[in-house]
Write an enzyme that holds these catalytic residues in place. Sequence first.
Site, short mmCIF file in Angstrom:
data_model
loop_
_atom_site.label_atom_id
_atom_site.label_comp_id
_atom_site.label_asym_id
_atom_site.label_seq_id
_atom_site.Cartn_x
_atom_site.Cartn_y
_atom_site.Cartn_z
N ASP A 1 0.83 -1.21 0.00
CA ASP A 1 0.00 0.00 0.00
C ASP A 1 0.86 1.26 0.00
O ASP A 1 2.08 1.22 0.19
CB ASP A 1 -0.90 -0.02 1.24
CG ASP A 1 -2.06 0.95 1.15
OD1 ASP A 1 -2.34 1.47 0.05
OD2 ASP A 1 -2.70 1.19 2.19
N GLU B 1 2.31 5.12 -4.34
CA GLU B 1 2.24 5.99 -5.53
C GLU B 1 3.55 6.76 -5.83
O GLU B 1 3.69 7.12 -7.00
CB GLU B 1 1.09 6.98 -5.39
CG GLU B 1 -0.27 6.35 -5.41
CD GLU B 1 -0.59 5.52 -4.16
OE1 GLU B 1 -1.30 4.51 -4.27
OE2 GLU B 1 -0.08 5.88 -3.08
N ASP C 1 -9.49 3.22 -1.82
CA ASP C 1 -10.33 3.69 -0.72
C ASP C 1 -11.66 4.21 -1.24
O ASP C 1 -11.89 5.43 -1.34
CB ASP C 1 -9.60 4.76 0.08
CG ASP C 1 -8.35 4.22 0.76
OD1 ASP C 1 -8.23 2.99 0.86
OD2 ASP C 1 -7.50 5.02 1.16
#
Length: 985
Positions: A490, A493, A660
């Site tokens: 996670d 980015e 999300d």
Amino acid sequence: MVKLTHLLARAWLVPLAYGASQSLLSTTAPSQPQFTIPASADVGAQLIANIDDPQAADAQSVCPGYKASKVQHNSRGFTASLQLAGRPCNVYGTDVESLTLSVEYQDSDRLNIQILPTHVDSTNASWYFLSENLVPRPKASLNASVSQSDLFVSWSNEPSFNFKVIRKATGDALFSTEGTVLVYENQFIEFVTALPEEYNLYGLGEHITQFRLQRNANLTIYPSDDGTPIDQNLYGQHPFYLDTRYYKGDRQNGSYIPVKSSEADASQDYISLSHGVFLRNSHGLEILLRSQKLIWRTLGGGIDLTFYSGPAPADVTRQYLTSTVGLPAMQQYNTLGFHQCRWGYNNWSDLADVVANFEKFEIPLEYIWTDIDYMHGYRNFDNDQHRFSYSEGDEFLSKLHESGRYYVPIVDAALYIPNPENASDAYATYDRGAADDVFLKNPDGSLYIGAVWPGYTVFPDWHHPKAVDFWANELVIWSKKVAFDGVWYDMSEVSSFCVGSCGTGNLTLNPAHPSFLLPGEPGDIIYDYPEAFNITNATEAASASAGASSQAAATATTTSTSVSYLRTTPTPGVRNVEHPPYVINHDQEGHDLSVHAVSPNATHVDGVEEYDVHGLYGHQGLNATYQGLLEVWSHKRRPFIIGRSTFAGSGKWAGHWGGDNYSKWWSMYYSISQALSFSLFGIPMFGADTCGFNGNSDEELCNRWMQLSAFFPFYRNHNELSTIPQEPYRWASVIEATKSAMRIRYAILPYFYTLFDLAHTTGSTVMRALSWEFPNDPTLAAVETQFMVGPAIMVVPVLEPLVNTVKGVFPGVGHGEVWYDWYTQAAVDAKPGVNTTISAPLGHIPVYVRGGNILPMQEPALTTREARQTPWALLAALGSNGTASGQLYLDDGESIYPNATLHVDFTASRSSLRSSAQGRWKERNPLANVTVLGVNKEPSAVTLNGQAVFPGSVTYNSTSQVLFVGGLQNLTKGGAWAENWVLEW
């Protein structure tokens, strides 16, 4: 409906503020955060996106374009020199005066066009060239030639250089820059291609948007940690699109008359031709869809376009995956089971309780997950020993594994950097990484220190030759303490909660609290519910509304209405990577590329700035995690990874979840188009946070969503900290709805697994759009509310509240297709092109089997291990011509290189069904029964390889035309596929 107040009275329901007090700051004492990073740390410059800026220059109007010369032909294409055709415009950077064009016919169905600067050196090569060590380029086949290609390239210098990619069969220009200029600068590239009047484009991700891209869309592609806003850039970078064009005509005589999908008549016959386009570029991108044109804009890199001729959508996907980005990873069989997660499971006991409740209510559960709650101070590879101790974990995981279940923890991209003045704050993972010097740097060579969950953090530099080994070693060390079964990668980015290297000089403040409130903290209590909650739960909705209003009033701030925007004026020969002259419509505050992310000036060991490879960070992290899991399992077990940030080709290492999302009906709706897009991108292991992540879910939404996601490849329920629990056993109706849908999913797991094998070996898709499976029907071009699982199963979910019916179309009806209701097994009576009203009361999801297919099935069970030990069944749905076919793939379910495999082919006619198996995998379970749909007369006798089947085991329903043949166990004791057989009736 069961009201929320009734649920709160149930002893096994966790209170509303679930785990907030423990999970928010629960760490061992030496790591207790004392300092909160100021909110201003994540405030960047105020920029205005170019597409919204009235002062922005139009590059097409002011730039001169190029002229081609020095053309040299070869057996596979040609090269040419491109020279600037006038004075440099330097509109958003410095014009590159000399370019080299390379056209290569790489295969009969694949063409590559490159336009790159002619003169570069070591100081600026990464500005334009994407290293093949990072993203491999497709290679030409040995027999590639211009004459053998489906495509042809023409070019012209009038009025400036432009080119066309033409499909030879039709003469159509699939890509044409005619009438536009090429703009090529050190921080800005623009080229424009013409499109048909009413085009059908798919892909260009990652976005939450319509499946068929809107014809006025502004698509920013720049990986960003920003939830799931509609029509904005999300976590991944996939500059690839599928273009489908419809015609009235005849392939045999070469007659093709273009047809608009909006004007098509379902009763007529059409044909379609599809092609694909991939731009190999890791810079920030903006793609503008306009009337009859597509505008490509990049913040750097080169033009490296690959075209795929199709002509069917499935062909395009196969060509893209097999030649360019790689085939999807083969998943373990058990990963196709159900996964349960939440942010807010506070200890091993919480997990044990969840598992026990799934067993209590007899709901299948395969994997239990933990979010960042398990971590010591939110540090990777380090458990909180008060709540997730290694000793208790060993006991819990041993029992979990004995029950045939598995565990996956989250691992974030950033790593904590300890407080140098606090000896008790030591962190061995950081020490080992620092010793190898594997972290990103500032331009001056100092450590780049951002901020994520634990406080100030560093970030692995995936360009460093030791970085992957470092990461893999940390996974190996941790695996000896925690027997995990996969990794959830996670924040990749890569996300950072401050602008720039904010931790530089501030490490003595570590550990630090993020600059924003966490869910459940005072000021951020979650009062949000699904759209129809106020209708079905009026009292609770009123209370939530009052709480939300009170909180909003208490935290209200005033903002200035006057905004002054920073605009960067290009400096000749110099790049401004933090604030490029061209501002993409990046969905972070102020459009600043440094907000909530590692700054573009962060520097890799090879001198490459993050600006040039931002789109690859998560992709490279997935590779490192994949290599790590190979080491953890001694290269024997297939790595199971679900990642957030992806790039073209990430599917060969990992799956992806939708991020999300929200506990909203619209969020559930868009999950389908997102899943279909990732099928196109070659990442079939996709799923959304079922019942929604952000906000509180409710009974009706969760009921529908648990049923919808049962037909997604990756099936997981997950929600955020402090929201109400939403495990499927929390509401009585959701329990029944979940079990109903799971019975279907677990029965067809062998079919799902076979689809994954085909995806892994051939590049086919698992979850499919109707327009891909029925490519010659223009009326299906925009369908995004129903979908196919492989070629055989169609799902028509309910995607809105307070309804008991749903509209669905049955493709091919009137053209020979037959559809059977999964539940009644009767053929559906539907009309061509008509949205049929289908009964769908709460708890029922319409599912249909397409005639002409044979489904291998096993009995549902609470785990896949149990399901794999049950007898087999076949469901044969005869097509209108009385035939059907199917296949089955089996192996041990987890080995990277299985010692034995089995492929079984099934074929059926109006009076027989044959099974033919090849391979060394020994499948011991017998065949229990065969169900044949569409049998138009009752058989007088049934035999299996000439042996009579006991008549009492055979039933025939003349109304539904269903033949059921049971009692086959005794005839297949050696295993259902141990020998070839024929069932005759």
